[in-house]
Design a protein around this motif. Structure first.
Motif, PDB file in Angstrom:
ATOM      1  N   UNK A  80      42.160  22.838  39.589  1.00 26.62           N
ATOM      2  CA  UNK A  80      41.828  24.141  39.006  1.00 26.62           C
ATOM      3  C   UNK A  80      41.321  25.100  40.080  1.00 26.62           C
ATOM      4  N   UNK A  81      41.791  26.324  39.991  1.00 22.62           N
ATOM      5  CA  UNK A  81      41.403  27.339  40.973  1.00 22.62           C
ATOM      6  C   UNK A  81      39.955  27.756  40.774  1.00 22.62           C
ATOM      7  N   UNK A  82      39.282  28.015  41.897  1.00 26.65           N
ATOM      8  CA  UNK A  82      37.943  28.597  41.887  1.00 26.65           C
ATOM      9  C   UNK A  82      38.003  29.862  42.726  1.00 26.65           C
ATOM     10  N   UNK A  83      37.722  30.975  42.075  1.00 23.89           N
ATOM     11  CA  UNK A  83      37.744  32.274  42.745  1.00 23.89           C
ATOM     12  C   UNK A  83      36.311  32.623  43.148  1.00 23.89           C
ATOM     13  N   UNK A  84      36.108  32.907  44.409  1.00 26.77           N
ATOM     14  CA  UNK A  84      34.798  33.330  44.898  1.00 26.77           C
ATOM     15  C   UNK A  84      34.750  34.854  44.911  1.00 26.77           C
ATOM     16  N   UNK A  85      33.729  35.417  44.282  1.00 23.10           N
ATOM     17  CA  UNK A  85      33.589  36.870  44.247  1.00 23.10           C
ATOM     18  C   UNK A  85      32.187  37.263  44.696  1.00 23.10           C
ATOM     19  N   UNK A  86      32.065  38.546  45.014  1.00 24.25           N
ATOM     20  CA  UNK A  86      30.779  39.072  45.468  1.00 24.25           C
ATOM     21  C   UNK A  86      30.359  40.314  44.686  1.00 24.25           C
ATOM     22  N   UNK A  87      31.129  40.687  43.692  1.00 23.33           N
ATOM     23  CA  UNK A  87      30.842  41.847  42.843  1.00 23.33           C
ATOM     24  C   UNK A  87      31.034  41.434  41.392  1.00 23.33           C
ATOM     25  N   UNK A  88      30.541  42.222  40.424  1.00 24.57           N
ATOM     26  CA  UNK A  88      30.711  41.858  39.010  1.00 24.57           C
ATOM     27  C   UNK A  88      32.172  41.738  38.560  1.00 24.57           C
ATOM     28  N   UNK A  89      33.044  42.599  39.027  1.00 27.86           N
ATOM     29  CA  UNK A  89      34.453  42.563  38.649  1.00 27.86           C
ATOM     30  C   UNK A  89      35.138  41.412  39.386  1.00 27.86           C
ATOM     31  N   UNK A  90      35.596  40.428  38.639  1.00 25.94           N
ATOM     32  CA  UNK A  90      36.208  39.238  39.248  1.00 25.94           C
ATOM     33  C   UNK A  90      37.515  39.531  39.978  1.00 25.94           C
TER      34      UNK A  90
END
Length: 182
Positions: free
Chosen positions: A81-91
């Motif tokens: 399963x993919x895990x997306x790393x984000x740094x802002x509220x909008x994925x």
């Protein structure tokens, strides 16, 4: 190709009791998200986990490299399963989430996680703006109490205040039971 994707947003340790930034009813939220996750896995639905990491070690929560920034075991991602790393509220902001969804032929997104008033809201609106049909699973989303201009907003009011406009014009807002029965 999967037509639907389940997106689990920021179900991370810092939001749970004892974490650095507790979200109301997070254990219930995660349990409902886990039910959605189990169903998606069984159905062969594309599953994407989103994990938020703060930009610095001085952030109040989701500090890089800390246990609090890790995805909670309740919805632990599988290796496939993919895990997306984000740094802002909008994925979608500066991530490959949009490409992942488009490359997989996704038309519908089911969204759950935290916080309703930040990342769930921002991601849902962006998903619709990108042309996806969105479903938000209300009892698999968690809000945090807040305050503005001397007015305290309890978590349940915050939750309703953000889900109401999403339901009005952005997404179908359902319960976990409705999502699983639908």
């Amino acid at each position: 190709m999967p037509e639907t994707a389940l997106i689990l947003i920021d179900i991370q340790n810092d939001y749970f009791p004892g974490g650095a930034w507790e979200v109301d009813k997070m254990e219930t939220v995660a349990a409902n998200a886990a039910r959605l996750l189990d169903h998606a896995r069984t159905a062969g639905t594309l599953v994407i986990h989103v994990r938020h990491e703060a930009g610095s070690d001085s952030a109040p929560f989701f500090r890089p490299g800390t246990p609090g920034a890790q995805i909670n075991a309740t919805v632990k991602p599988r290796d496939t399963e993919a895990v997306v790393l984000k740094h802002r509220p909008n994925s979608f902001h500066e991530t490959d989430l949009l490409d992942m969804l488009r490359d997989a032929g996704v038309v519908n997104v089911t969204i759950c996680g935290a916080m309703t008033q930040m990342c769930v809201d921002a991601t849902t609106r962006a998903a619709v703006d990108f042309g996806f049909k969105a479903t938000v699973v209300a009892d698999a989303c968690g809000a945090k109490a807040g305050s503005f201009d001397g007015i305290d907003v309890p978590a349940e009011v915050m939750q309703a205040a953000f889900l109401a406009p999403l339901a009005m014009s952005y997404a179908k807002v359902v319960t976990t039971k409705e999502a699983l029965d639908g």
